[in-house]
Design an enzyme around this catalytic site. Structure first.
Site, PDB file in Angstrom:
ATOM      1  N   ARG A 123      -5.955 -13.150   9.277  1.00 11.73           N
ATOM      2  CA  ARG A 123      -6.665 -12.153   8.464  1.00 11.73           C
ATOM      3  C   ARG A 123      -6.733 -10.775   9.104  1.00 11.73           C
ATOM      4  NH1 ARG A 123      -9.681 -16.607   8.126  1.00 11.73           N
ATOM      5  NH2 ARG A 123      -9.497 -17.737   6.160  1.00 11.73           N
ATOM      6  N   LYS A 145      -0.532   2.124   4.785  1.00  6.63           N
ATOM      7  CA  LYS A 145       0.075   1.240   3.787  1.00  6.63           C
ATOM      8  C   LYS A 145       1.118   0.381   4.479  1.00  6.63           C
ATOM      9  CE  LYS A 145      -0.092   3.905  -0.516  1.00  6.63           C
ATOM     10  NZ  LYS A 145       0.784   4.472  -1.563  1.00  6.63           N
ATOM     11  N   GLU A 187      11.407  14.735   3.047  1.00  8.15           N
ATOM     12  CA  GLU A 187       9.950  14.534   2.976  1.00  8.15           C
ATOM     13  C   GLU A 187       9.214  15.683   3.675  1.00  8.15           C
ATOM     14  OE1 GLU A 187       8.637  12.092   1.187  1.00  8.15           O
ATOM     15  OE2 GLU A 187      10.150  10.505   1.100  1.00  8.15           O
ATOM     16  N   LYS A 229      -0.734  14.795   6.012  1.00  7.09           N
ATOM     17  CA  LYS A 229      -0.895  13.467   5.403  1.00  7.09           C
ATOM     18  C   LYS A 229      -2.219  12.839   5.820  1.00  7.09           C
ATOM     19  CE  LYS A 229       1.145   9.109   4.095  1.00  7.09           C
ATOM     20  NZ  LYS A 229       2.276   8.185   4.038  1.00  7.09           N
ATOM     21  N   GLU A 239      -6.105   5.232  -2.180  1.00  5.30           N
ATOM     22  CA  GLU A 239      -5.454   5.770  -3.371  1.00  5.30           C
ATOM     23  C   GLU A 239      -6.246   5.491  -4.642  1.00  5.30           C
ATOM     24  OE1 GLU A 239      -1.324   4.601  -3.627  1.00  5.30           O
ATOM     25  OE2 GLU A 239      -0.797   6.557  -4.440  1.00  5.30           O
ATOM     26  N   ARG A 244      -4.218  11.162  -3.125  1.00  3.27           N
ATOM     27  CA  ARG A 244      -3.034  10.702  -2.403  1.00  3.27           C
ATOM     28  C   ARG A 244      -1.770  10.917  -3.215  1.00  3.27           C
ATOM     29  NH1 ARG A 244      -3.263   5.797   2.033  1.00  3.27           N
ATOM     30  NH2 ARG A 244      -1.051   5.975   2.399  1.00  3.27           N
ATOM     31  N   ASN A 248       3.322  12.844  -3.619  1.00  2.00           N
ATOM     32  CA  ASN A 248       4.476  12.344  -4.368  1.00  2.00           C
ATOM     33  C   ASN A 248       5.319  13.416  -5.039  1.00  2.00           C
ATOM     34  OD1 ASN A 248       4.042   9.695  -3.739  1.00  2.00           O
ATOM     35  ND2 ASN A 248       2.733   9.316  -5.510  1.00  2.00           N
ATOM     36  N   HIS A 251       8.895  12.757  -6.406  1.00  2.08           N
ATOM     37  CA  HIS A 251       9.126  11.312  -6.404  1.00  2.08           C
ATOM     38  C   HIS A 251       9.325  10.678  -7.776  1.00  2.08           C
ATOM     39  CE1 HIS A 251       8.384  11.619  -2.154  1.00  2.08           C
ATOM     40  NE2 HIS A 251       8.543  10.313  -1.983  1.00  2.08           N
ATOM     41  N   HIS A 255      12.621   8.635  -7.819  1.00  7.48           N
ATOM     42  CA  HIS A 255      12.756   7.191  -8.055  1.00  7.48           C
ATOM     43  C   HIS A 255      13.776   6.903  -9.160  1.00  7.48           C
ATOM     44  CE1 HIS A 255       8.532   6.632  -6.177  1.00  7.48           C
ATOM     45  NE2 HIS A 255       9.472   6.408  -5.280  1.00  7.48           N
ATOM     46  N   HIS A 268      16.439   7.209   0.212  1.00  9.90           N
ATOM     47  CA  HIS A 268      15.255   7.637  -0.527  1.00  9.90           C
ATOM     48  C   HIS A 268      15.022   9.152  -0.407  1.00  9.90           C
ATOM     49  CE1 HIS A 268      11.082   7.691  -1.892  1.00  9.90           C
ATOM     50  NE2 HIS A 268      10.760   8.280  -0.761  1.00  9.90           N
TER      51      HIS A 268
HETATM   52  N1  LIG Z   1       4.082   2.736   4.393  1.00 12.74           N
HETATM   53  C1  LIG Z   1       4.326   3.893   3.809  1.00 12.74           C
HETATM   54  O1  LIG Z   1       3.421   4.677   3.496  1.00 12.74           O
HETATM   55  C2  LIG Z   1       5.742   4.274   3.536  1.00 12.74           C
HETATM   56  C3  LIG Z   1       6.067   5.581   3.170  1.00 12.74           C
HETATM   57  C4  LIG Z   1       7.416   5.905   2.975  1.00 12.74           C
HETATM   58  C5  LIG Z   1       8.386   4.935   3.160  1.00 12.74           C
HETATM   59  N2  LIG Z   1       8.040   3.667   3.510  1.00 12.74           N
HETATM   60  C6  LIG Z   1       9.049   2.628   3.730  1.00 12.74           C
HETATM   61  O2  LIG Z   1       9.856   3.006   4.832  1.00 12.74           O
HETATM   62  C7  LIG Z   1      11.122   2.356   4.696  1.00 12.74           C
HETATM   63  C8  LIG Z   1      12.205   3.337   5.057  1.00 12.74           C
HETATM   64  O3  LIG Z   1      12.022   3.756   6.396  1.00 12.74           O
HETATM   65  P1  LIG Z   1      13.200   4.441   7.218  1.00 12.74           P
HETATM   66  O4  LIG Z   1      13.788   5.514   6.411  1.00 12.74           O
HETATM   67  O5  LIG Z   1      12.651   4.741   8.554  1.00 12.74           O
HETATM   68  O6  LIG Z   1      14.310   3.301   7.267  1.00 12.74           O
HETATM   69  P2  LIG Z   1      14.739   2.198   8.356  1.00 12.74           P
HETATM   70  O7  LIG Z   1      13.576   1.631   9.046  1.00 12.74           O
HETATM   71  O8  LIG Z   1      15.645   1.288   7.637  1.00 12.74           O
HETATM   72  O9  LIG Z   1      15.580   3.062   9.405  1.00 12.74           O
HETATM   73  C9  LIG Z   1      16.763   3.682   8.999  1.00 12.74           C
HETATM   74  C10 LIG Z   1      17.929   3.286   9.896  1.00 12.74           C
HETATM   75  O10 LIG Z   1      17.836   3.956  11.153  1.00 12.74           O
HETATM   76  C11 LIG Z   1      17.898   3.014  12.220  1.00 12.74           C
HETATM   77  N3  LIG Z   1      17.108   3.612  13.295  1.00 12.74           N
HETATM   78  C12 LIG Z   1      15.765   3.712  13.357  1.00 12.74           C
HETATM   79  N4  LIG Z   1      15.409   4.484  14.381  1.00 12.74           N
HETATM   80  C13 LIG Z   1      16.540   4.873  14.997  1.00 12.74           C
HETATM   81  C14 LIG Z   1      16.820   5.694  16.117  1.00 12.74           C
HETATM   82  N5  LIG Z   1      15.839   6.346  16.764  1.00 12.74           N
HETATM   83  N6  LIG Z   1      18.101   5.868  16.490  1.00 12.74           N
HETATM   84  C15 LIG Z   1      19.098   5.265  15.793  1.00 12.74           C
HETATM   85  N7  LIG Z   1      18.900   4.497  14.706  1.00 12.74           N
HETATM   86  C16 LIG Z   1      17.637   4.309  14.319  1.00 12.74           C
HETATM   87  C17 LIG Z   1      17.400   1.744  11.628  1.00 12.74           C
HETATM   88  O11 LIG Z   1      17.878   0.623  12.343  1.00 12.74           O
HETATM   89  C18 LIG Z   1      17.979   1.798  10.225  1.00 12.74           C
HETATM   90  O12 LIG Z   1      19.315   1.399  10.244  1.00 12.74           O
HETATM   91  C19 LIG Z   1      11.203   1.835   3.294  1.00 12.74           C
HETATM   92  O13 LIG Z   1      11.081   0.441   3.308  1.00 12.74           O
HETATM   93  C20 LIG Z   1      10.014   2.467   2.598  1.00 12.74           C
HETATM   94  O14 LIG Z   1       9.475   1.658   1.575  1.00 12.74           O
HETATM   95  C21 LIG Z   1       6.738   3.333   3.702  1.00 12.74           C
HETATM   96 ZN   LIG Z   2       9.063   9.345  -0.171  1.00  7.38          ZN
END
Ligand SMILES: NC(=O)c1ccc[n+]([C@@H]2O[C@H](COP(=O)([O-])OP(=O)(O)OC[C@H]3O[C@@H](n4cnc5c(N)ncnc54)[C@H](O)[C@@H]3O)[C@@H](O)[C@H]2O)c1
Ligand SMILES: [Zn+2]
Length: 383
Positions: A123, A145, A187, A229, A239, A244, A248, A251, A255, A268
């Site tokens: 939990r 999140k 972003e 943020k 939210e 919040r 977006n 977005h 999307h 994205h």
């Molecule tokens: N929680 C939230 O509020 C929130 C907000 C926006 C996005 N997200 C989520 O985040 C995810 C996308 O995150 P992302 O864009 O970081 O993608 P990711 O985690 O897939 O990373 C992108 C790529 O870069 C590689 N990588 C990471 N760090 C590296 C580094 N320093 N050097 C070399 N390679 C590296 C990873 O292995 C991957 O191949 C999605 O699942 C999305 O839903 C969450």
């Molecule tokens: Zn985004």
């Protein structure tokens, strides 16, 4: 070396984000300063592990922790129930208890998945973030999140689970692939256009340093995004107040573009970049149609945003998608294909189209569009 500390104010869940070149090696003492820590479970992916795992693990060992490590395959497919289940089982196997701490070392995928596992194991146990992509540093690691995907729907199962701390080292961006870096900058521009005019000007004045990934400029840039943020999240943690939603910008269109291109075709942040241009155009057209709140959004506003985006090498034309896949059919992004997709956006409540649109540089509001005419003219027109 420039160092920044940002306090995220959330009453008893408050925590700090430390940003600066080299802070990665301070992880050991940061975790030591937490009360009553038993086991450490460090989660990373196969792309991040060769660059940064040793440094992080050594820092933890130097203060007498013996972290258990999980190295997962990279990519969105890992953010699923199967991997979450595997991590729960590992936590049980290593004897993790409520005093254990999960550390996420990686991008948003590792952050969201690890955070979800930490939120649910017994939990909820403590969770620490070391984001290594620009997107994770400016967006996903702030706000609490956490989630996994279902095969049909992204981020469908999750929780709000704030980390106990975040360490951000801009040096980790040196190894990030170019496209991932540019997508993260999408972003970043978003924060400037919709929430902070001064920050937008800072970006305009530091384009070269940003393109060269200079540590100190990145430290300042990341810090400002986290401040923006964090400010919004402290007002509307779960939210519920609609504040919040201001995060977006771009977005709703983004999307639709992501889905029209086919998930995984473009990143994205690349879709959001195109989405921001559509959004600025929509505000401009609404102004031309006499909607007074958007009167300050004109062609100059649109061109200023687009110029900064071009200088930062973001996606600014649909044809930029061909950089990802030269065989991609641009017809898939035609306006008439995007229109029906916008209906499926979760921001589309009660049959109206809902957008976050700029009212002037650094200010935005949510706007519900009841007529399709202006939207169609934007989607069918040129970017
Ligand atoms: N929680 C939230 O509020 C929130 C907000 C926006 C996005 N997200 C989520 O985040 C995810 C996308 O995150 P992302 O864009 O970081 O993608 P990711 O985690 O897939 O990373 C992108 C790529 O870069 C590689 N990588 C990471 N760090 C590296 C580094 N320093 N050097 C070399 N390679 C590296 C990873 O292995 C991957 O191949 C999605 O699942 C999305 O839903 C969450
Ligand atoms: Zn985004």
């Amino acid at each position: 070396v420039r160092k920044e500390n940002i306090q995220v104010e959330l009453n008893e869940r408050s925590y700090s984000i430390t940003i600066g070149a080299g802070v990665l090696s301070g992880i050991g003492s940061r975790i030591r300063s937490l009360e009553n820590v038993s086991k450490i479970f460090l989660i990373t992916d196969e792309n991040v592990e060769p660059h940064y795992l040793v440094k992080v693990a050594e820092s933890l060992c130097a203060v007498d922790f013996e972290p258990e490590v999980a190295i997962l395959p990279p990519g969105e497919e890992t953010k699923c129930l199967e991997y979450a289940g595997g991590l729960w089982e590992t936590l049980l196997d290593i004897g993790a208890d409520r005093k254990s701490v999960v550390i996420a070392l990686g991008g948003g995928v590792i952050g969201d998945l690890s955070g979800f596992v930490a939120a649910t194991y017994t939990r909820g146990i403590r969770f620490f973030q070391i984001p290594t992509t620009l997107l994770a540093q400016v967006d996903s690691s702030v706000g609490g999140k956490v989630a996994i995907d279902l095969p049909e729907a992204k981020n469908m199962v999750g929780a709000f689970h704030q980390p106990v701390g975040v360490l951000i080292d801009p040096e980790t961006l040196k190894t990030l692939p170019e496209a991932e870096y540019r997508a993260g900058l999408g972003e970043v521009v978003k924060y400037g256009v919709s929430l902070d005019a001064g920050f937008f000007e800072f970006l305009e004045q530091n384009v070269d340093a940003i393109n060269e990934r200079q540590d100190d400029v990145l430290t300042g840039l990341i810090a400002q995004c986290c401040r923006i943020k964090a400010g919004i999240v402290s007002q509307d943690e779960k939210e519920t107040l609609g504040i919040r939603e201001y995060l977006n910008y771009g977005h709703t269109f983004g999307h639709a573009i992501e889905s029209a291109a086919g998930f995984g075709t473009i990143l994205h942040g690349e879709a959001v970049s195109l989405g921001m241009l559509y959004s600025a155009r929509l505000a401009q057209r609404l102004a031309e149609n006499g909607i007074a709140v958007f009167r300050k959004i004109d062609e100059d506003f649109y061109q200023r945003q687009k110029l900064l985006m071009k200088r930062l090498r973001l996606f600014t034309e649909k044809a930029d998608v061909l950089k990802r896949n030269p065989d991609f059919s641009l017809a898939r992004l035609a306006g008439e294909r995007l229109i029906p997709l916008m209906k499926h956006d979760k921001k589309m409540a009660h049959g109206v189209y809902r957008f976050v649109l700029p009212t002037e540089l650094g200010k935005c509001r949510a706007y519900e569009l009841d007529s399709m005419t202006v939207l169609e003219s934007v989607l069918l027109g040129e970017l």
